[in-house]
Structure formats: structure tokens, C-alpha cells
Design a protein around this motif. Structure first.
Motif, PDB file in Angstrom:
ATOM      1  N   CYS A  52       0.813  -1.226   0.000  1.00  0.00           N
ATOM      2  CA  CYS A  52       0.000   0.000   0.000  1.00  0.00           C
ATOM      3  C   CYS A  52       0.845   1.274   0.000  1.00  0.00           C
ATOM      4  CB  CYS A  52      -0.965  -0.004   1.191  1.00  0.00           C
ATOM      5  SG  CYS A  52      -2.099  -1.386   1.164  1.00  0.00           S
ATOM      6  N   PRO A  53       1.742   1.437  -0.960  1.00  0.00           N
ATOM      7  CA  PRO A  53       2.554   2.664  -1.004  1.00  0.00           C
ATOM      8  C   PRO A  53       1.635   3.882  -1.174  1.00  0.00           C
ATOM      9  CG  PRO A  53       2.853   1.361  -3.021  1.00  0.00           C
ATOM     10  CD  PRO A  53       2.031   0.531  -2.084  1.00  0.00           C
ATOM     11  N   PRO A  54       1.799   4.896  -0.314  1.00  0.00           N
ATOM     12  CA  PRO A  54       0.818   5.993  -0.219  1.00  0.00           C
ATOM     13  C   PRO A  54       0.489   6.664  -1.549  1.00  0.00           C
ATOM     14  CG  PRO A  54       2.444   6.165   1.528  1.00  0.00           C
ATOM     15  CD  PRO A  54       2.882   5.033   0.660  1.00  0.00           C
ATOM     16  N   ARG A  55       1.503   6.949  -2.358  1.00  0.00           N
ATOM     17  CA  ARG A  55       1.197   7.667  -3.610  1.00  0.00           C
ATOM     18  C   ARG A  55       0.405   6.805  -4.586  1.00  0.00           C
ATOM     19  NH1 ARG A  55       5.669  11.733  -5.900  1.00  0.00           N
ATOM     20  NH2 ARG A  55       7.041  11.664  -4.121  1.00  0.00           N
ATOM     21  N   VAL A  56       0.701   5.502  -4.588  1.00  0.00           N
ATOM     22  CA  VAL A  56      -0.033   4.588  -5.470  1.00  0.00           C
ATOM     23  C   VAL A  56      -1.478   4.491  -4.982  1.00  0.00           C
ATOM     24  CG1 VAL A  56      -0.193   2.206  -6.317  1.00  0.00           C
ATOM     25  CG2 VAL A  56       2.056   3.318  -6.113  1.00  0.00           C
ATOM     26  N   VAL A  57      -1.651   4.342  -3.679  1.00  0.00           N
ATOM     27  CA  VAL A  57      -3.000   4.258  -3.105  1.00  0.00           C
ATOM     28  C   VAL A  57      -3.800   5.512  -3.474  1.00  0.00           C
ATOM     29  CG1 VAL A  57      -4.305   4.241  -0.926  1.00  0.00           C
ATOM     30  CG2 VAL A  57      -2.308   2.739  -1.207  1.00  0.00           C
ATOM     31  N   GLU A  58      -3.171   6.664  -3.309  1.00  0.00           N
ATOM     32  CA  GLU A  58      -3.850   7.933  -3.579  1.00  0.00           C
ATOM     33  C   GLU A  58      -4.227   8.055  -5.058  1.00  0.00           C
ATOM     34  OE1 GLU A  58      -4.971   9.623  -1.181  1.00  0.00           O
ATOM     35  OE2 GLU A  58      -5.907  10.905  -2.711  1.00  0.00           O
ATOM     36  N   ALA A  59      -3.287   7.705  -5.938  1.00  0.00           N
ATOM     37  CA  ALA A  59      -3.537   7.810  -7.381  1.00  0.00           C
ATOM     38  C   ALA A  59      -4.679   6.882  -7.806  1.00  0.00           C
ATOM     39  CB  ALA A  59      -2.265   7.466  -8.154  1.00  0.00           C
ATOM     40  N   VAL A  60      -4.668   5.671  -7.253  1.00  0.00           N
ATOM     41  CA  VAL A  60      -5.710   4.700  -7.608  1.00  0.00           C
ATOM     42  C   VAL A  60      -7.066   5.173  -7.083  1.00  0.00           C
ATOM     43  CG1 VAL A  60      -6.539   2.354  -7.141  1.00  0.00           C
ATOM     44  CG2 VAL A  60      -4.163   2.728  -7.835  1.00  0.00           C
ATOM     45  N   ARG A  61      -7.072   5.642  -5.831  1.00  0.00           N
ATOM     46  CA  ARG A  61      -8.338   6.153  -5.241  1.00  0.00           C
ATOM     47  C   ARG A  61      -8.926   7.251  -6.105  1.00  0.00           C
ATOM     48  NH1 ARG A  61      -6.738   6.114   0.748  1.00  0.00           N
ATOM     49  NH2 ARG A  61      -7.733   4.187   1.416  1.00  0.00           N
ATOM     50  N   GLU A  62      -8.073   8.177  -6.494  1.00  0.00           N
ATOM     51  CA  GLU A  62      -8.550   9.314  -7.273  1.00  0.00           C
ATOM     52  C   GLU A  62      -9.071   8.854  -8.636  1.00  0.00           C
ATOM     53  OE1 GLU A  62      -6.164  13.115  -7.192  1.00  0.00           O
ATOM     54  OE2 GLU A  62      -6.189  12.685  -9.347  1.00  0.00           O
ATOM     55  N   GLN A  63      -8.267   7.980  -9.298  1.00  0.00           N
ATOM     56  CA  GLN A  63      -8.612   7.560 -10.650  1.00  0.00           C
ATOM     57  C   GLN A  63      -9.866   6.683 -10.670  1.00  0.00           C
ATOM     58  OE1 GLN A  63      -7.143   8.609 -13.556  1.00  0.00           O
ATOM     59  NE2 GLN A  63      -8.927   7.588 -14.449  1.00  0.00           N
TER      60      GLN A  63
ATOM     61  N   GLY B 224      -4.695  -4.148 -35.433  1.00  0.00           N
ATOM     62  CA  GLY B 224      -5.327  -5.462 -35.567  1.00  0.00           C
ATOM     63  C   GLY B 224      -4.432  -6.634 -35.207  1.00  0.00           C
ATOM     64  N   THR B 225      -3.122  -6.417 -35.073  1.00  0.00           N
ATOM     65  CA  THR B 225      -2.231  -7.559 -34.810  1.00  0.00           C
ATOM     66  C   THR B 225      -2.267  -8.004 -33.355  1.00  0.00           C
ATOM     67  OG1 THR B 225      -0.431  -5.971 -34.562  1.00  0.00           O
ATOM     68  CG2 THR B 225      -0.541  -7.183 -36.654  1.00  0.00           C
ATOM     69  N   HIS B 226      -2.648  -7.106 -32.434  1.00  0.00           N
ATOM     70  CA  HIS B 226      -2.614  -7.490 -31.027  1.00  0.00           C
ATOM     71  C   HIS B 226      -3.521  -6.570 -30.217  1.00  0.00           C
ATOM     72  CE1 HIS B 226      -1.059 -10.097 -28.054  1.00  0.00           C
ATOM     73  NE2 HIS B 226      -0.501  -9.167 -27.328  1.00  0.00           N
ATOM     74  N   ALA B 227      -3.954  -7.056 -29.054  1.00  0.00           N
ATOM     75  CA  ALA B 227      -4.829  -6.258 -28.196  1.00  0.00           C
ATOM     76  C   ALA B 227      -4.948  -6.877 -26.819  1.00  0.00           C
ATOM     77  CB  ALA B 227      -6.234  -6.165 -28.822  1.00  0.00           C
ATOM     78  N   ALA B 228      -5.364  -6.087 -25.848  1.00  0.00           N
ATOM     79  CA  ALA B 228      -5.720  -6.581 -24.517  1.00  0.00           C
ATOM     80  C   ALA B 228      -6.815  -5.662 -23.985  1.00  0.00           C
ATOM     81  CB  ALA B 228      -4.510  -6.552 -23.588  1.00  0.00           C
ATOM     82  N   THR B 229      -7.963  -6.237 -23.639  1.00  0.00           N
ATOM     83  CA  THR B 229      -9.118  -5.418 -23.251  1.00  0.00           C
ATOM     84  C   THR B 229      -8.786  -4.446 -22.114  1.00  0.00           C
ATOM     85  OG1 THR B 229     -10.668  -7.116 -23.955  1.00  0.00           O
ATOM     86  CG2 THR B 229     -11.503  -5.509 -22.378  1.00  0.00           C
ATOM     87  N   PHE B 230      -8.159  -4.975 -21.061  1.00  0.00           N
ATOM     88  CA  PHE B 230      -7.860  -4.126 -19.902  1.00  0.00           C
ATOM     89  C   PHE B 230      -6.507  -3.423 -20.024  1.00  0.00           C
ATOM     90  CE2 PHE B 230     -10.907  -6.840 -17.357  1.00  0.00           C
ATOM     91  CZ  PHE B 230     -11.701  -5.800 -16.908  1.00  0.00           C
ATOM     92  N   GLY B 231      -5.770  -3.715 -21.099  1.00  0.00           N
ATOM     93  CA  GLY B 231      -4.389  -3.237 -21.220  1.00  0.00           C
ATOM     94  C   GLY B 231      -4.258  -1.734 -21.138  1.00  0.00           C
ATOM     95  N   GLY B 232      -3.441  -1.269 -20.207  1.00  0.00           N
ATOM     96  CA  GLY B 232      -3.182   0.168 -20.084  1.00  0.00           C
ATOM     97  C   GLY B 232      -4.350   0.949 -19.532  1.00  0.00           C
ATOM     98  N   ASN B 233      -5.248   0.272 -18.800  1.00  0.00           N
ATOM     99  CA  ASN B 233      -6.423   0.985 -18.262  1.00  0.00           C
ATOM    100  C   ASN B 233      -5.972   2.114 -17.332  1.00  0.00           C
ATOM    101  OD1 ASN B 233      -6.794   0.085 -15.268  1.00  0.00           O
ATOM    102  ND2 ASN B 233      -6.261  -1.777 -16.407  1.00  0.00           N
ATOM    103  N   PRO B 234      -6.829   3.141 -17.188  1.00  0.00           N
ATOM    104  CA  PRO B 234      -6.380   4.333 -16.461  1.00  0.00           C
ATOM    105  C   PRO B 234      -5.977   4.077 -15.011  1.00  0.00           C
ATOM    106  CG  PRO B 234      -8.625   4.624 -17.357  1.00  0.00           C
ATOM    107  CD  PRO B 234      -8.139   3.302 -17.821  1.00  0.00           C
ATOM    108  N   VAL B 235      -6.623   3.111 -14.349  1.00  0.00           N
ATOM    109  CA  VAL B 235      -6.279   2.865 -12.941  1.00  0.00           C
ATOM    110  C   VAL B 235      -4.859   2.299 -12.843  1.00  0.00           C
ATOM    111  CG1 VAL B 235      -6.869   1.552 -10.872  1.00  0.00           C
ATOM    112  CG2 VAL B 235      -8.690   2.533 -12.275  1.00  0.00           C
ATOM    113  N   ALA B 236      -4.565   1.282 -13.664  1.00  0.00           N
ATOM    114  CA  ALA B 236      -3.228   0.684 -13.642  1.00  0.00           C
ATOM    115  C   ALA B 236      -2.176   1.697 -14.098  1.00  0.00           C
ATOM    116  CB  ALA B 236      -3.201  -0.561 -14.526  1.00  0.00           C
TER     117      ALA B 236
END
Ligand code: PLP
Length: 370
Positions: free
Chosen positions: A57-68, A275-287
Motif C-alpha cells: 500500500c505505497p501511499p502515492r499509489v493508493v492515492e492515485a488509484v483512489r482518485e482515478q 489489428g495484430t494485437h490487443a488486450a481489453t484491460f491493457g493500459g487501463n487508467p487505474v493501472a
């Protein structure tokens, strides 16, 4: 709240038995510490199998995720989002060669993307094979598993995907012998993790670069474990004067939130066309926000230097231990990638440490990994 015993009983009834689990059920984490439901505290020397590079639970990561998460959880890659674009830039700024990124959700998926990119890049020349190294670990999906040159992980689930050739890690001549006219790429962990914290011999990575250049192959580093500052550089390969064409990331990339990715030189990355590649959740804003917060924390708190200091402190202690304990046969350390080679099985050591409230890992049967 359920007791630890109740949770363990329920899990044993309803979950598949594929993991070796210790009878500990965790409910909370803070920095280097975790707690079970009964309030017992453990010191965690292997946080999140290598994902908790900043601790729990590193504070900045927690804060960024909460906000996003209150703003926008997920949109597909049909649309653009600022966090993903900024993360691509943040990684490119740290490679030393720019680079373009593709994001996914785990290490094994990052490897799949790298394999695909190697095949797309090699296709015009009829090249599709990938050379990987003994004692490697690249993941559990069928492509990454085929790349993983350890028979124990292939047992019972074959056949593997065609197109993988294995060479002994650290042996340049073996890598050269494994290359043929259909080879598209060489893929390896610059520092092997699961295989026992194995450091490359002098000249090895440079030699592989030269080999790849000579044959027109991609050099692809699996940085899933060594990347994101763990070794004292942003990416493990930066300890050597070798530039990869592609490298993978996951584990610590988003400070404990699930995320993987590849970074490729702009020229090679351009082969991953629409079209060659994809990931539905890839690069989502929370991550992506979590990853940006992870990078900021590492930078602002000087954690690359800190990783080197921590590694040297452990080295001093463990070398002293090696001098007086015949069960310790080698000490292999790069920053906070720490391996203690034992002359005996490591499992009882893990159990003894657990009994005393310390969580550690044993890999490759005989290597204590921190
Ligand atoms: N590559 C390396 C070097 C790893 O250490 C691992 C996991 O331990 C993987 C790939 C697979 O990552 P994941 O478990 O996120 O699929």
C-alpha cells in the motif's frame, strides 16, 4: 470478519489446488509489514512475488488509484486516455533509446506480445523461431511457457508451441549454435529470477547483442522481475552497455496493481500494426495511474540508489554468513534482487522464517530469494 482458519477451510473447498500455500491468511499490509485476521504481524521480504517493489500500500499509489477509480475505471483502447499516454512517455524517457509501449495485465501476456512482435518482425524473411535460455522463466500461458526452458513446467501440459530453441544461460557459443536461418529473436532475462538470481557472465549480454546484429535478430529482454528499479537501474539490462530491441515489464510496474507491458524501439514497435494485437484491460487508467505514481515515488525518494545500498548491506551480511555457515554456498545480488544459494533444500528455511514472522521465498529448490 472471518477467522484465518475459516478462510483457509473455505478456500480449500472452493479453489483449485494449484498453489503451494502456507496456512496464513493476510488481511492488511503497510510498507514491509503484513497482518493476518488475528493480528499477527509478519515482516515481508518478498512482497507480492516481486510486485510490491515499494512495499505494501505505497501511499502515492493508493492515492492515485483512489482518485482515478472515482473518475474513470476502464475504457477500451478504442479511446485515448491521459494516464496511458503519460506512462508511455515516462517509460520512453527512461530507456535511453526512446521506445514505444504496448500495455497488458501480466508478465506472461507481455511475453506473448514480445513473441508475436518477433514473429511479425521476422515474417518477411521467413523467420519465426525464438531462442531462450535454460533455467528461464517467462510465464504460464502456452507461448510464454514454451519459451520457459524448464521441463518441470512443461510436464503434463504438452505439446509446447513450435518454434522455440533452448540454449544454456550464460553460454554465448550455445546461443550462437541455437540460431538458424529461421530464427527471429533471442529472448532472455538479463538477470534470471525464478531460475535462482543468476547474473550474466562478463561479455555475455554484449555478445548476444553482437550475435543478433550479425544475424538480423531481435534481442528481447524479459524485465518482468529485474525491471522497475529493483536492481538499482530502471531496467536490469542498463547495468551493461547493451540496448535491446524489445523488453517486457510487469510485476512491479504499477506498484502492486496488475499491469504488464512491452517497450520496443520505435522501428520494431511499429510492426505491431492495427489489428495484430490487443488486450481489453491493457493500459487501463487505474493501472496506468498506479504505474505513474510508482515511477514518481522511485524517482522522488531516490530509490534506485537506495536499492544499491540495500543490496550492499545484504551482501555484507550474507558473505559473513557464508564464511561461518557451510549451508550457504553462494551469494548473488544485484541491488534488491537478492539470492542466497544453499547447499540444501530451502523449504525448511522458509518454514523456520515463517515460524519467526519473516516471509521469504525459495526458488529453484535451493535458492533463498528476497
Ligand atoms: N517473466 C519473468 C522473468 C517472471 O519472473 C515472471 C513471473 O514470475 C513472468 C515472466 C510471468 O509473469 P506473470 O506471473 O505476471 O504472468
Amino acid at each position: 470478519r472471518m477467522t484465518s482458519a475459516e478462510v483457509i477451510d473455505l478456500a480449500q473447498q472452493h479453489l483449485t489446488p494449484n498453489y503451494t500455500r502456507y496456512p496464513v491468511c493476510l488481511v492488511r499490509g503497510d510498507g514491509s509489514w503484513v497482518w493476518d485476521a488475528e493480528g499477527t504481524r509478519y515482516l515481508d521480504f518478498f512482497p507480492g512475488w516481486g510486485c510490491g517493489i515499494l512495499g505494501h500500500c505505497p501511499p502515492r499509489v493508493v492515492e492515485a488509484v483512489r482518485e482515478q477509480i472515482g473518475q474513470l475505471i476502464h475504457v477500451p483502447n478504442t479511446w485515448y486516455t491521459e494516464p496511458q499516454a503519460l506512462l508511455g512517455q515516462a517509460l520512453a524517457d527512461r530507456t535511453g533509446f526512446g521506445g514505444v509501449s504496448f500495455f497488458c495485465n501480466s508478465g506472461t501476456e507481455a511475453i506473448e506480445a514480445a513473441i508475436k512482435l518477433a514473429r511479425l518482425n521476422g515474417k518477411p524473411k521467413g523467420r519465426y523461431k525464438v531462442v531462450t535460455m535454460t533455467d528461464s522463466f517467462h510465464g504460464r500461458t502456452m507461448g510464454a511457457l514454451s519459451a520457459t526452458a524448464q521441463p518441470k513446467y512443461h510436464a503434463g501440459v504438452g505439446p509446447m508451441l513450435p518454434g522455440f530453441t533452448y540454449a544454456a544461460y550464460g553460454d554465448l557459443a550455445a546461443a550462437e549454435a541455437a540460431v538458424d536461418s529461421e530464427t527471429a529473436a533471442i529472448l532472455l532475462e538479463p538477470i534470471q529470477g525464478e531460475g535462482g538470481i543468476n547474473l550474466p557472465p562478463a561479455g555475455y549480454l554484449e555478445g548476444l547483442r553482437e550475435l543478433c546484429d550479425r544475424h538480423g535478430l531481435l534481442l528481447m529482454f524479459d524485465e518482468v522481475q529485474a525491471g522497475m528499479g529493483r536492481t538499482g537501474k530502471w531496467f536490469g539490462h542498463q547495468h551493461w552497455a547493451v540496448r535491446p530491441d524489445v523488453f517486457t515489464l510487469a510485476k512491479a510496474l504499477a506498484g502492486g496493481i496488475a499491469m504488464g507491458g512491452i517497450v520496443a524501439t520505435p522501428e520494431v514497435g511499429a510492426k505491431l500494426v492495427t489489428g495484430t494485437h490487443a488486450a481489453t484491460f491493457g493500459g487501463n487508467p487505474v493501472a496506468a495511474r498506479a504505474a505513474l505514481a510508482t515511477i514518481e515515488t522511485i524517482e522522488d525518494e531516490g530509490l534506485l540508489d537506495r536499492a544499491v545500498q540495500v543490496g550492499e548491506r545484504f551482501r555484507a551480511h550474507f558473505l559473513a554468513l557464508k564464511d561461518r555457515c557451510p549451508l550457504v554456498s553462494d551469494v548473488r545480488i544485484k541491488g534488491t534482487m537478492i539470492g542466497l544459494q544453499l547447499a540444501v533444500e530451502g523449504a525448511p528455511v522458509v518454514q523456520k522464517c515463517l515460524d519467526r514472522g519473516l516471509l521469504i521465498n525459495c526458488t529453484h529448490q535451493t535458492v533463498i530469494r528476497l
